[in-house]
Design an enzyme around this catalytic site. Structure first.
Site, PDB file in Angstrom:
ATOM      1  N   THR A  22       0.683  -1.119  -0.028  1.00  0.00           N
ATOM      2  CA  THR A  22       0.103   0.152   0.045  1.00  0.00           C
ATOM      3  C   THR A  22       0.838   1.212  -0.071  1.00  0.00           C
ATOM      4  OG1 THR A  22      -1.785  -1.044   1.299  1.00  0.00           O
ATOM      5  CG2 THR A  22      -1.420   1.390   1.638  1.00  0.00           C
ATOM      6  N   ARG A  38     -14.327  -6.855   1.261  1.00  0.00           N
ATOM      7  CA  ARG A  38     -13.583  -6.614   2.178  1.00  0.00           C
ATOM      8  C   ARG A  38     -12.599  -5.366   2.191  1.00  0.00           C
ATOM      9  NH1 ARG A  38      -7.544  -5.444   2.634  1.00  0.00           N
ATOM     10  NH2 ARG A  38      -6.923  -6.471   4.716  1.00  0.00           N
ATOM     11  N   GLY A  98       0.536  -3.383   5.097  1.00  0.00           N
ATOM     12  CA  GLY A  98       0.651  -4.756   5.539  1.00  0.00           C
ATOM     13  C   GLY A  98      -0.744  -5.148   6.110  1.00  0.00           C
TER      14      GLY A  98
HETATM   15  N1  ASP Z   1      -2.824  -2.550   4.270  1.00  0.00           N
HETATM   16  C1  ASP Z   1      -3.090  -3.291   2.937  1.00  0.00           C
HETATM   17  C2  ASP Z   1      -4.434  -4.204   3.508  1.00  0.00           C
HETATM   18  O1  ASP Z   1      -4.836  -4.558   4.345  1.00  0.00           O
HETATM   19  C3  ASP Z   1      -2.372  -4.217   2.307  1.00  0.00           C
HETATM   20  C4  ASP Z   1      -0.835  -3.718   2.525  1.00  0.00           C
HETATM   21  O2  ASP Z   1      -0.546  -2.450   2.862  1.00  0.00           O
HETATM   22  O3  ASP Z   1      -0.039  -4.287   2.020  1.00  0.00           O
HETATM   23  O4  ASP Z   1      -5.152  -4.462   2.168  1.00  0.00           O
END
Ligand code: ASP
Length: 334
Positions: A195, A223, A247
Protein backbone atom coordinates in the site's frame (compact mmCIF):
# COMPACT_ATOMS: atom_id res chain seq x y z
CA UNK A 1 15.97 8.43 35.31
CA UNK A 2 13.15 10.91 35.10
CA UNK A 3 10.47 9.05 33.24
CA UNK A 4 8.70 10.74 30.38
CA UNK A 5 5.39 10.27 32.16
CA UNK A 6 6.66 11.96 35.31
CA UNK A 7 8.06 14.79 33.22
CA UNK A 8 4.69 15.33 31.54
CA UNK A 9 2.83 15.33 34.83
CA UNK A 10 5.26 17.82 36.35
CA UNK A 11 5.09 20.03 33.30
CA UNK A 12 1.34 19.96 33.15
CA UNK A 13 1.12 20.81 36.83
CA UNK A 14 3.32 23.84 36.32
CA UNK A 15 1.27 24.90 33.30
CA UNK A 16 -1.93 24.90 35.25
CA UNK A 17 -0.28 26.64 38.20
CA UNK A 18 0.77 29.73 36.26
CA UNK A 19 -0.25 31.50 33.09
CA UNK A 20 3.35 31.85 31.96
CA UNK A 21 6.15 29.68 33.25
CA UNK A 22 9.53 28.55 32.12
CA UNK A 23 9.58 25.01 30.75
CA UNK A 24 12.18 22.78 32.47
CA UNK A 25 14.09 22.76 29.19
CA UNK A 26 14.20 26.56 29.26
CA UNK A 27 11.35 27.22 26.84
CA UNK A 28 8.70 29.71 27.85
CA UNK A 29 5.23 28.27 28.17
CA UNK A 30 2.37 30.69 28.01
CA UNK A 31 -1.37 30.84 27.63
CA UNK A 32 -2.51 30.82 24.04
CA UNK A 33 -0.27 27.94 23.08
CA UNK A 34 -1.79 24.63 22.13
CA UNK A 35 -1.96 21.95 24.80
CA UNK A 36 0.80 20.05 23.06
CA UNK A 37 3.01 23.14 22.97
CA UNK A 38 2.24 23.85 26.64
CA UNK A 39 3.63 20.42 27.40
CA UNK A 40 6.57 20.21 25.05
CA UNK A 41 7.39 23.80 24.19
CA UNK A 42 7.61 25.18 20.68
CA UNK A 43 6.57 22.89 17.89
CA UNK A 44 8.23 25.02 15.24
CA UNK A 45 9.78 22.80 12.64
CA UNK A 46 13.29 23.22 11.38
CA UNK A 47 12.93 20.37 8.94
CA UNK A 48 10.36 21.45 6.39
CA UNK A 49 9.07 20.81 3.90
CA UNK A 50 9.34 17.05 4.17
CA UNK A 51 7.52 14.07 2.72
CA UNK A 52 7.67 10.42 3.66
CA UNK A 53 5.94 7.46 2.04
CA UNK A 54 5.89 3.68 2.13
CA UNK A 55 7.93 1.31 -0.02
CA UNK A 56 10.31 1.92 -2.91
CA UNK A 57 7.63 3.34 -5.19
CA UNK A 58 7.40 6.07 -2.58
CA UNK A 59 10.45 7.62 -4.27
CA UNK A 60 8.38 8.43 -7.35
CA UNK A 61 5.42 9.57 -5.31
CA UNK A 62 7.67 11.82 -3.19
CA UNK A 63 9.15 13.31 -6.32
CA UNK A 64 5.69 14.41 -7.40
CA UNK A 65 4.71 15.63 -3.93
CA UNK A 66 7.93 17.62 -3.69
CA UNK A 67 6.92 19.77 -6.68
CA UNK A 68 4.05 21.12 -4.60
CA UNK A 69 5.95 21.30 -1.32
CA UNK A 70 9.05 23.00 -2.70
CA UNK A 71 6.99 25.73 -4.28
CA UNK A 72 5.33 26.51 -0.96
CA UNK A 73 2.18 24.47 -1.64
CA UNK A 74 -0.12 22.77 0.82
CA UNK A 75 0.74 19.35 2.26
CA UNK A 76 -2.76 18.15 1.39
CA UNK A 77 -2.25 18.87 -2.32
CA UNK A 78 1.22 17.34 -2.18
CA UNK A 79 0.11 14.00 -0.75
CA UNK A 80 -2.86 13.71 -3.08
CA UNK A 81 -0.75 14.42 -6.17
CA UNK A 82 2.04 12.17 -4.94
CA UNK A 83 0.00 9.01 -4.50
CA UNK A 84 -1.96 9.56 -7.72
CA UNK A 85 1.23 8.66 -9.59
CA UNK A 86 1.19 5.22 -7.99
CA UNK A 87 -2.57 4.77 -8.33
CA UNK A 88 -2.27 5.35 -12.08
CA UNK A 89 0.63 2.94 -12.62
CA UNK A 90 -0.67 -0.33 -14.12
CA UNK A 91 2.57 -2.12 -13.19
CA UNK A 92 1.96 -1.68 -9.47
CA UNK A 93 -0.50 -4.43 -8.64
CA UNK A 94 -1.27 -3.38 -5.07
CA UNK A 95 -2.60 0.15 -5.58
CA UNK A 96 -5.22 1.62 -7.93
CA UNK A 97 -5.22 0.76 -11.64
CA UNK A 98 -3.65 -2.66 -12.19
CA UNK A 99 -4.34 -3.74 -8.62
CA UNK A 100 -4.93 -7.45 -8.09
CA UNK A 101 -8.65 -8.23 -7.86
CA UNK A 102 -10.64 -9.87 -5.10
CA UNK A 103 -11.41 -13.57 -5.24
CA UNK A 104 -14.35 -12.93 -7.58
CA UNK A 105 -12.21 -10.96 -10.03
CA UNK A 106 -13.24 -7.41 -9.07
CA UNK A 107 -10.67 -4.69 -8.38
CA UNK A 108 -11.98 -2.79 -5.37
CA UNK A 109 -10.08 0.17 -3.94
CA UNK A 110 -9.79 1.76 -0.50
CA UNK A 111 -8.32 5.15 0.41
CA UNK A 112 -8.33 7.84 3.07
CA UNK A 113 -7.05 11.37 3.48
CA UNK A 114 -6.74 13.88 6.33
CA UNK A 115 -5.85 17.57 6.27
CA UNK A 116 -4.26 19.94 8.75
CA UNK A 117 -7.63 20.95 10.19
CA UNK A 118 -8.52 17.45 11.29
CA UNK A 119 -10.87 16.94 8.36
CA UNK A 120 -11.07 13.39 7.10
CA UNK A 121 -12.38 11.61 4.05
CA UNK A 122 -12.43 7.94 3.14
CA UNK A 123 -13.71 5.67 0.43
CA UNK A 124 -13.91 1.91 0.45
CA UNK A 125 -14.97 -0.91 -1.85
CA UNK A 126 -14.78 1.51 -4.77
CA UNK A 127 -14.74 0.09 -8.28
CA UNK A 128 -13.94 1.53 -11.72
CA UNK A 129 -12.25 4.73 -10.53
CA UNK A 130 -8.54 5.32 -11.08
CA UNK A 131 -7.99 7.73 -8.19
CA UNK A 132 -9.65 6.72 -4.93
CA UNK A 133 -7.50 9.29 -3.09
CA UNK A 134 -9.29 12.06 -4.96
CA UNK A 135 -12.68 10.52 -4.21
CA UNK A 136 -11.70 10.44 -0.52
CA UNK A 137 -10.81 14.12 -0.78
CA UNK A 138 -14.10 14.85 -2.51
CA UNK A 139 -15.97 13.13 0.31
CA UNK A 140 -13.97 15.14 2.86
CA UNK A 141 -14.50 18.49 1.20
CA UNK A 142 -17.86 18.26 -0.57
CA UNK A 143 -20.04 16.07 1.61
CA UNK A 144 -21.00 16.20 5.29
CA UNK A 145 -19.62 12.65 5.71
CA UNK A 146 -16.30 11.01 6.39
CA UNK A 147 -16.73 7.72 4.58
CA UNK A 148 -18.76 6.58 1.59
CA UNK A 149 -18.42 3.10 0.12
CA UNK A 150 -19.29 0.93 -2.84
CA UNK A 151 -21.92 2.00 -5.36
CA UNK A 152 -22.69 5.18 -3.44
CA UNK A 153 -19.07 6.27 -3.72
CA UNK A 154 -18.98 5.35 -7.42
CA UNK A 155 -22.14 7.37 -8.10
CA UNK A 156 -20.72 10.34 -6.24
CA UNK A 157 -17.45 10.13 -8.15
CA UNK A 158 -19.19 9.88 -11.54
CA UNK A 159 -21.47 12.80 -10.68
CA UNK A 160 -18.37 14.85 -9.91
CA UNK A 161 -16.55 14.31 -13.15
CA UNK A 162 -14.53 11.15 -12.42
CA UNK A 163 -14.31 8.79 -15.39
CA UNK A 164 -15.30 5.13 -15.29
CA UNK A 165 -12.36 2.90 -16.20
CA UNK A 166 -11.56 -0.79 -16.27
CA UNK A 167 -9.08 -1.25 -13.42
CA UNK A 168 -8.33 -4.91 -14.17
CA UNK A 169 -5.27 -5.10 -16.40
CA UNK A 170 -4.43 -8.17 -18.46
CA UNK A 171 -1.58 -9.04 -16.11
CA UNK A 172 -3.72 -8.82 -12.98
CA UNK A 173 -6.46 -10.87 -14.62
CA UNK A 174 -3.88 -13.50 -15.50
CA UNK A 175 -2.57 -13.60 -11.93
CA UNK A 176 -6.13 -14.01 -10.65
CA UNK A 177 -6.86 -16.84 -13.11
CA UNK A 178 -3.68 -18.54 -11.95
CA UNK A 179 -4.77 -18.11 -8.34
CA UNK A 180 -8.21 -19.57 -9.16
CA UNK A 181 -6.57 -22.91 -9.92
CA UNK A 182 -6.05 -23.47 -6.22
CA UNK A 183 -8.13 -20.62 -4.76
CA UNK A 184 -5.91 -20.90 -1.74
CA UNK A 185 -6.49 -17.77 0.30
CA UNK A 186 -3.92 -16.69 2.84
CA UNK A 187 -3.87 -13.02 3.70
CA UNK A 188 -0.09 -13.00 3.95
CA UNK A 189 2.70 -13.44 1.49
CA UNK A 190 4.32 -11.83 -1.45
CA UNK A 191 1.35 -9.87 -2.81
CA UNK A 192 0.27 -8.25 0.37
CA UNK A 193 2.58 -5.50 1.46
CA UNK A 194 2.49 -2.66 -0.94
CA UNK A 195 0.00 0.00 0.00
CA UNK A 196 1.13 3.57 -0.42
CA UNK A 197 0.79 5.77 2.64
CA UNK A 198 2.20 9.28 2.46
CA UNK A 199 2.66 12.02 5.08
CA UNK A 200 3.89 15.55 4.47
CA UNK A 201 4.78 18.66 6.41
CA UNK A 202 4.62 21.81 4.32
CA UNK A 203 6.41 25.15 4.56
CA UNK A 204 3.62 26.59 6.66
CA UNK A 205 4.19 23.83 9.21
CA UNK A 206 1.00 21.97 8.35
CA UNK A 207 0.68 18.21 8.14
CA UNK A 208 -1.56 16.09 5.91
CA UNK A 209 -1.60 12.44 4.98
CA UNK A 210 -3.16 9.83 2.77
CA UNK A 211 -3.23 6.09 2.27
CA UNK A 212 -4.47 4.20 -0.81
CA UNK A 213 -4.59 0.53 -1.77
CA UNK A 214 -6.21 -2.18 -3.83
CA UNK A 215 -6.02 -4.24 -0.66
CA UNK A 216 -5.01 -7.80 -0.12
CA UNK A 217 -5.00 -9.81 -3.33
CA UNK A 218 -7.89 -12.25 -3.77
CA UNK A 219 -9.64 -11.00 -0.65
CA UNK A 220 -13.33 -11.65 0.01
CA UNK A 221 -15.58 -9.46 -2.11
CA UNK A 222 -16.39 -6.40 -0.01
CA UNK A 223 -13.38 -6.68 2.29
CA UNK A 224 -12.05 -3.29 3.39
CA UNK A 225 -8.42 -2.50 4.20
CA UNK A 226 -7.06 -0.50 7.13
CA UNK A 227 -6.05 2.05 4.49
CA UNK A 228 -9.63 3.37 4.32
CA UNK A 229 -10.18 3.42 8.07
CA UNK A 230 -9.36 6.72 9.74
CA UNK A 231 -7.33 5.94 12.85
CA UNK A 232 -6.20 2.57 11.53
CA UNK A 233 -4.38 3.06 8.21
CA UNK A 234 -4.05 6.81 8.60
CA UNK A 235 -4.23 9.45 11.29
CA UNK A 236 -3.21 13.11 11.28
CA UNK A 237 -3.29 15.53 14.18
CA UNK A 238 -1.69 18.75 13.05
CA UNK A 239 -0.76 19.64 16.62
CA UNK A 240 1.30 16.48 17.05
CA UNK A 241 2.04 14.54 13.87
CA UNK A 242 0.76 11.83 11.58
CA UNK A 243 1.08 8.13 10.89
CA UNK A 244 0.15 5.64 8.21
CA UNK A 245 0.51 1.91 7.77
CA UNK A 246 1.07 -0.91 5.35
CA UNK A 247 0.80 -4.65 5.75
CA UNK A 248 -1.97 -6.85 7.06
CA UNK A 249 -4.88 -4.42 7.48
CA UNK A 250 -6.86 -6.64 9.83
CA UNK A 251 -4.01 -6.48 12.32
CA UNK A 252 -3.77 -2.68 12.10
CA UNK A 253 -7.53 -2.16 12.45
CA UNK A 254 -7.63 -4.25 15.63
CA UNK A 255 -5.27 -1.85 17.43
CA UNK A 256 -6.42 1.39 15.72
CA UNK A 257 -2.77 1.54 14.70
CA UNK A 258 -2.13 4.98 13.21
CA UNK A 259 -4.12 6.69 15.92
CA UNK A 260 -2.10 4.81 18.49
CA UNK A 261 1.15 6.00 16.89
CA UNK A 262 0.00 9.62 16.98
CA UNK A 263 -1.12 9.31 20.61
CA UNK A 264 2.25 7.83 21.53
CA UNK A 265 3.92 10.88 19.94
CA UNK A 266 1.52 13.15 21.83
CA UNK A 267 2.75 11.49 25.00
CA UNK A 268 6.35 12.28 24.17
CA UNK A 269 7.66 9.47 22.02
CA UNK A 270 9.71 10.14 18.89
CA UNK A 271 8.12 9.00 15.61
CA UNK A 272 10.28 5.86 15.58
CA UNK A 273 9.53 5.03 19.21
CA UNK A 274 5.83 5.58 18.57
CA UNK A 275 5.83 3.24 15.56
CA UNK A 276 7.72 0.68 17.61
CA UNK A 277 5.16 0.92 20.42
CA UNK A 278 2.34 0.19 17.96
CA UNK A 279 4.19 -2.79 16.48
CA UNK A 280 4.83 -4.10 19.99
CA UNK A 281 1.13 -3.70 20.79
CA UNK A 282 0.38 -5.97 17.83
CA UNK A 283 2.96 -8.47 19.08
CA UNK A 284 1.41 -8.42 22.56
CA UNK A 285 -2.19 -8.78 21.42
CA UNK A 286 -1.98 -10.93 18.29
CA UNK A 287 -0.44 -14.35 18.84
CA UNK A 288 0.19 -15.00 15.15
CA UNK A 289 2.12 -11.74 14.57
CA UNK A 290 5.20 -13.62 13.38
CA UNK A 291 3.28 -14.85 10.34
CA UNK A 292 2.57 -11.47 8.76
CA UNK A 293 3.99 -8.03 8.09
CA UNK A 294 2.83 -4.65 9.37
CA UNK A 295 4.80 -1.42 9.18
CA UNK A 296 4.11 2.12 10.30
CA UNK A 297 5.73 5.38 9.24
CA UNK A 298 5.28 8.59 11.21
CA UNK A 299 6.17 12.26 11.15
CA UNK A 300 5.94 14.83 13.91
CA UNK A 301 5.41 18.56 13.95
CA UNK A 302 9.16 19.17 14.15
CA UNK A 303 9.67 17.29 10.89
CA UNK A 304 11.24 14.25 12.54
CA UNK A 305 10.29 10.93 11.01
CA UNK A 306 10.45 7.28 11.96
CA UNK A 307 9.23 3.84 11.10
CA UNK A 308 9.02 0.34 12.53
CA UNK A 309 7.89 -2.99 11.09
CA UNK A 310 7.26 -6.49 12.34
CA UNK A 311 9.49 -8.13 9.75
CA UNK A 312 12.67 -7.27 7.97
CA UNK A 313 12.28 -5.84 4.48
CA UNK A 314 10.08 -2.79 4.86
CA UNK A 315 11.45 0.36 3.24
CA UNK A 316 10.24 3.93 3.21
CA UNK A 317 11.07 6.87 0.97
CA UNK A 318 11.99 10.16 2.58
CA UNK A 319 12.40 13.48 0.81
CA UNK A 320 13.98 16.17 2.93
CA UNK A 321 16.56 18.91 2.52
CA UNK A 322 16.29 18.46 -1.23
CA UNK A 323 17.21 14.74 -1.13
CA UNK A 324 14.89 11.84 -1.89
CA UNK A 325 16.15 8.54 -0.46
CA UNK A 326 15.01 5.04 0.33
CA UNK A 327 15.60 3.85 3.92
CA UNK A 328 15.45 0.43 5.55
CA UNK A 329 13.05 0.35 8.45
CA UNK A 330 13.90 -1.04 11.84
CA UNK A 331 11.91 -4.14 12.73
CA UNK A 332 10.91 -6.41 15.56
CA UNK A 333 11.72 -9.98 14.58
CA UNK A 334 15.49 -10.23 14.31
N1 ASP B 1 -2.88 -2.66 4.31
C1 ASP B 1 -3.29 -3.24 3.07
C2 ASP B 1 -4.48 -4.11 3.28
O1 ASP B 1 -4.72 -4.56 4.36
C3 ASP B 1 -2.25 -4.05 2.38
C4 ASP B 1 -0.83 -3.60 2.48
O2 ASP B 1 -0.54 -2.49 2.80
O3 ASP B 1 0.01 -4.44 2.21
O4 ASP B 1 -5.15 -4.41 2.35
Amino acid sequence: MTTRRKFIVETLTSVTAAASVIHPAGRRISKGLSSFEKTFGSTKSTNKPIVISTWDFGIRANEEAWKTLSSGGRALDAVEKGVRIIEADPKINTVGYGGLPDRDGYVTLDASIMDENGNAGAVAFLQHIMHPVSVARLIMEKTPHVMIVGDGALELALANGFKKVNLLTKESKKAWQEWLKTSHYIPVGKYNHDTIGMLALDNSGNISGTCTTSGIAFKYHGRVADSAIIGAGLFVDNEVGAATSTGLGESVIKIAGSHLVVEEMRNGKSPKEACEAAIKRIAEKQKDYKTFQVAFIAINKQGEVGSYAIQKGFQYALYKNGENKLHDSEYLIK
